[in-house]
Design a protein around this motif. Structure first.
Motif, PDB file in Angstrom:
ATOM      1  N   THR A   1      -5.824  -8.787 -41.280  1.00 60.42           N
ATOM      2  CA  THR A   1      -6.602  -8.425 -42.469  1.00 60.42           C
ATOM      3  C   THR A   1      -5.706  -8.017 -43.630  1.00 60.42           C
ATOM      4  OG1 THR A   1      -8.433  -7.681 -41.080  1.00 60.42           O
ATOM      5  CG2 THR A   1      -8.402  -6.911 -43.352  1.00 60.42           C
ATOM      6  N   GLY A   2      -5.955  -8.632 -44.767  1.00 62.57           N
ATOM      7  CA  GLY A   2      -5.229  -8.290 -45.987  1.00 62.57           C
ATOM      8  C   GLY A   2      -6.190  -7.916 -47.090  1.00 62.57           C
ATOM      9  N   ASN A   3      -5.647  -7.388 -48.163  1.00 58.76           N
ATOM     10  CA  ASN A   3      -6.460  -7.103 -49.338  1.00 58.76           C
ATOM     11  C   ASN A   3      -6.843  -8.404 -50.040  1.00 58.76           C
ATOM     12  OD1 ASN A   3      -6.795  -4.175 -49.583  1.00 58.76           O
ATOM     13  ND2 ASN A   3      -4.559  -4.112 -49.742  1.00 58.76           N
ATOM     14  N   VAL A   4      -7.847  -8.341 -50.888  1.00 59.72           N
ATOM     15  CA  VAL A   4      -8.417  -9.568 -51.447  1.00 59.72           C
ATOM     16  C   VAL A   4      -7.671 -10.066 -52.683  1.00 59.72           C
ATOM     17  CG1 VAL A   4     -10.720  -9.226 -50.514  1.00 59.72           C
ATOM     18  CG2 VAL A   4     -10.129  -8.158 -52.700  1.00 59.72           C
ATOM     19  N   ARG A   5      -6.939  -9.177 -53.372  1.00 58.97           N
ATOM     20  CA  ARG A   5      -6.171  -9.626 -54.534  1.00 58.97           C
ATOM     21  C   ARG A   5      -4.712  -9.812 -54.144  1.00 58.97           C
ATOM     22  NH1 ARG A   5      -5.201  -6.727 -58.794  1.00 58.97           N
ATOM     23  NH2 ARG A   5      -5.779  -4.672 -57.998  1.00 58.97           N
ATOM     24  N   GLY A   6      -4.134 -10.944 -54.604  1.00 62.29           N
ATOM     25  CA  GLY A   6      -2.753 -11.239 -54.275  1.00 62.29           C
ATOM     26  C   GLY A   6      -2.636 -12.015 -52.987  1.00 62.29           C
ATOM     27  N   ASP A   7      -1.456 -12.560 -52.740  1.00 58.88           N
ATOM     28  CA  ASP A   7      -1.186 -13.306 -51.519  1.00 58.88           C
ATOM     29  C   ASP A   7      -1.434 -12.419 -50.306  1.00 58.88           C
ATOM     30  OD1 ASP A   7       0.887 -14.015 -49.247  1.00 58.88           O
ATOM     31  OD2 ASP A   7       0.632 -15.851 -50.416  1.00 58.88           O
ATOM     32  N   ALA A   8      -2.226 -12.925 -49.335  1.00 61.11           N
ATOM     33  CA  ALA A   8      -2.631 -12.105 -48.189  1.00 61.11           C
ATOM     34  C   ALA A   8      -1.425 -11.600 -47.401  1.00 61.11           C
ATOM     35  CB  ALA A   8      -3.557 -12.913 -47.276  1.00 61.11           C
ATOM     36  N   GLU A   9      -0.412 -12.450 -47.246  1.00 59.69           N
ATOM     37  CA  GLU A   9       0.757 -12.048 -46.455  1.00 59.69           C
ATOM     38  C   GLU A   9       1.543 -10.940 -47.135  1.00 59.69           C
ATOM     39  OE1 GLU A   9       4.724 -14.113 -44.488  1.00 59.69           O
ATOM     40  OE2 GLU A   9       2.960 -15.354 -44.909  1.00 59.69           O
ATOM     41  N   LEU A  10       1.516 -10.895 -48.463  1.00 60.39           N
ATOM     42  CA  LEU A  10       2.233  -9.858 -49.203  1.00 60.39           C
ATOM     43  C   LEU A  10       1.382  -8.618 -49.436  1.00 60.39           C
ATOM     44  CD1 LEU A  10       4.010 -12.063 -51.917  1.00 60.39           C
ATOM     45  CD2 LEU A  10       4.990 -11.146 -49.800  1.00 60.39           C
ATOM     46  N   ASN A  11       0.115  -8.662 -49.023  1.00 62.05           N
ATOM     47  CA  ASN A  11      -0.801  -7.543 -49.246  1.00 62.05           C
ATOM     48  C   ASN A  11      -1.562  -7.179 -47.973  1.00 62.05           C
ATOM     49  OD1 ASN A  11      -0.851  -6.980 -52.393  1.00 62.05           O
ATOM     50  ND2 ASN A  11      -0.753  -9.200 -52.150  1.00 62.05           N
ATOM     51  N   GLU A  12      -0.867  -7.259 -46.842  1.00 59.77           N
ATOM     52  CA  GLU A  12      -1.489  -6.856 -45.578  1.00 59.77           C
ATOM     53  C   GLU A  12      -1.795  -5.364 -45.610  1.00 59.77           C
ATOM     54  OE1 GLU A  12       1.834  -8.220 -43.462  1.00 59.77           O
ATOM     55  OE2 GLU A  12       0.942 -10.144 -42.880  1.00 59.77           O
ATOM     56  N   ILE A  13      -2.916  -4.992 -45.041  1.00 65.43           N
ATOM     57  CA  ILE A  13      -3.312  -3.577 -45.076  1.00 65.43           C
ATOM     58  C   ILE A  13      -2.543  -2.763 -44.055  1.00 65.43           C
ATOM     59  CG2 ILE A  13      -5.236  -1.984 -44.683  1.00 65.43           C
ATOM     60  CD1 ILE A  13      -7.072  -4.151 -45.868  1.00 65.43           C
ATOM     61  N   LEU A  14      -2.428  -3.294 -42.843  1.00 70.13           N
ATOM     62  CA  LEU A  14      -1.748  -2.579 -41.767  1.00 70.13           C
ATOM     63  C   LEU A  14      -0.333  -3.124 -41.600  1.00 70.13           C
ATOM     64  CD1 LEU A  14      -4.726  -2.501 -39.270  1.00 70.13           C
ATOM     65  CD2 LEU A  14      -3.675  -0.494 -40.306  1.00 70.13           C
TER      66      LEU A  14
END
Length: 525
Positions: A222-235
């Motif tokens: 799971t990533g955040n919705v803004r920005g590239d998912a791999e660069l904005n992973e939550i955990l």
């Protein structure tokens, strides 16, 4: 104690000067013997190459797994919930597909990194062997050491012999230094890449039987919705590990309460932030209170309120990226760069704290002006906590900086409890020190642990001026650095090693103004 690749590089660099400037036969002999005493690049290139080929050979099996998952996805899945926390089957399959692709990337990248290391090490060992041959020949030319009185006088023939031996020895030690530098660079790149791939083996980091494999896979993906998912992973990798251990330590009743929270979550992002709160060290009651504040919020709201940094720029892009809550930056007031960078670093690893700043006591405040007031108060609180300096009279006092002891103290009080470690101060005395600490920095940020650093420059009066930053990410040989002026930027490893972080700040911190990286704070478990 085993020499590191960077230790050998530094020793040989110093010995180059000793040999080239040796003014007597005995001094030259001592320097040559010291150079021969520095160990050659260690490691078996053939074994490393075989391991690299074994890694790359696994990609066929990983490809087959990915193909099977994609076939399932193409068939279409009913809206079936699976796992203890009610994850959609389609989400799990999507996460599994991305995880399989990540596995392929890790096998390929890890294999290439090892093969590149093998090639570089073999070349370095050959170069080192050539250099040692030259040094031994030079040592043989010189014969035995002169006695006490012999060393007082050198005739023309003896001088000519010494100079020829010194020239040969200089070429030899240059070869040793080149070999050591090449081996050090190759080892550092391999360590960086392998640590990154290990951190990205995400689902396996959450070692708990209290969640199903489907749950763990979905949370890790799971990533955040803004920005590239791999660069904005939550955990982060560290979050996954700590949350898994925290789940194992909960009582049966507490585990049930946590599972109810996760099942009731309205989005994968909400679940991930609940687990991040648990990873940050909060008890089940505090996580429930936090969950009540964020329940039902859409993913964009969660991202805006629960993380201070969103990465929209790729590592290859130049320039600065503003980090904002509404129209207010995550930036310092007055001379609070140390406490301000610490505030943001803590908010990055502690979503409960982040929400206190953005959303206020009830977590529902969306007013950027109120956020600015809370951020200001927190920066000043931490300045007090770290015994920071002040300027002005009592009715107009304002922060005026903090020393390294205060910075280490607030890092350990504010960040360490939420990541699981303690910070050590490491003074940087030049490029070799920065090169030596770089693998530790890259491993820390790959795991999700921010690394505070201090930089310095000379102002127009020739006085030294300091500033505090935080390294928060690494990707493709670049470091992502947060500046408490409210921005992030990517810098190259070479820029860091050279002490030039003007790309994160401005030209005043360039080498033209004696810009330098002087202190690094590394977290130790």
């Amino acid at each position: 104690m085993t020499e590191s690749t960077n230790d050998r590089r530094q020793k040989l660099d110093g010995l180059r000067e000793r040999i080239s400037s040796a003014g007597s036969k005995n001094d030259l002999i001592d320097a040559i013997e010291a150079a021969l005493g520095v160990s050659a690049p260690v490691g078996d290139p053939k074994v490393i190459e075989a391991l690299g080929k074994r890694y790359t050979g696994q990609t066929d099996e990983a490809d087959a797994v990915s193909d099977r998952i994609n076939k399932i996805a193409r068939r279409g899945l009913p809206q079936v919930w699976v796992g203890d926390t009610s994850v959609l089957a389609s989400d799990v399959v999507g996460a599994a597909s991305r995880d399989a692709q990540q596995m392929i990337k890790a096998f390929q990248g890890g294999g290439k990194a090892l093969i590149a290391l093998s090639d570089a090490l073999e070349t370095a060992q050959t170069k080192d062997g050539t250099g040692r041959g030259k040094l031994r020949e030079a040592r043989t030319m010189l014969g035995g050491k002169d006695g006490f009185f012999d060393d007082w006088h050198e005739d023309d023939d003896e001088e000519e012999l010494r100079l020829r031996a010194r020239s040969l020895a200089s070429h030899g030690v240059d070869d040793l230094h080149t070999a050591a530098a090449d081996a050090d660079d190759a080892a550092r790149v391999a360590a960086r890449d392998l640590n990154k791939f290990a951190a990205e083996a995400r689902a396996g980091q959450m070692d708990t039987d209290e969640l199903t494999a489907a749950d763990r896979l979905a949370l890790a993906d799971t990533g955040n919705v803004r920005g590239d998912a791999e660069l904005n992973e939550i955990l982060s990798a560290n979050d996954l590990e700590r949350s898994g251990r925290a789940m194992e330590k909960l009582s049966t009743a507490e585990q049930t309460r946590m599972e109810i929270l996760l099942v009731s979550a309205s989005s994968p992002q909400e679940k991930a932030y609940l687990m991040k709160a648990l990873a940050a060290g909060y008890g089940i009651g505090e996580v429930e209170e936090f969950g009540g504040k964020i329940h039902g919020k859409d993913p964009a709201w969660l991202q805006q309120h629960l993380t201070p940094i969103t990465t929209g720029m790729s590592p290859g892009q130049k320039g600065k990226e503003n980090q904002k809550f509404g129209d207010e930056n995550w930036s310092q007031d007055d001379a609070t760069c140390v406490p301000s960078s610490t505030v943001t670093a803590r908010a990055l690893v502690d979503p409960v704290y982040a929400l206190e700043l953005t959303g206020g006591p009830d977590g529902q405040d969306n007013d950027p002006d109120h956020f600015r007031e809370r951020l200001h108060d927190e920066q000043f609180r931490m300045n007090e906590e770290g015994d920071g300096d002040y300027d002005g009279w009592w009715w107009d006092r304002h922060p005026a900086g903090m020393d390294s002891d205060g910075q280490e103290e607030i890092s350990n009080k504010e960040i360490g409890p939420h990541t699981g470690g303690m910070y050590d101060t490491q003074e940087m005395d030049g490029a070799d020190d920065r090169r030596g600490v770089l693998p530790d920095i890259e491993k820390s940020v790959a795991d999700g642990k921010p690394v505070p650093i201090n930089i310095s420059r000379k102002d127009e009066n020739g006085d030294w001026v300091g500033h505090s930053l935080v390294i928060v990410g690494q990707e493709d040989g670049k470091l992502q650095v947060y500046n408490p002026w409210g921005t992030t930027a990517w810098v190259s490893e070479d820029d860091f090693i050279n002490g030039d972080l003007s790309a994160v700040t401005d030209d005043r911190y360039s080498k033209a103004h004696d810009g330098d990286v002087e202190t690094v704070y590394i977290e130790r478990n």
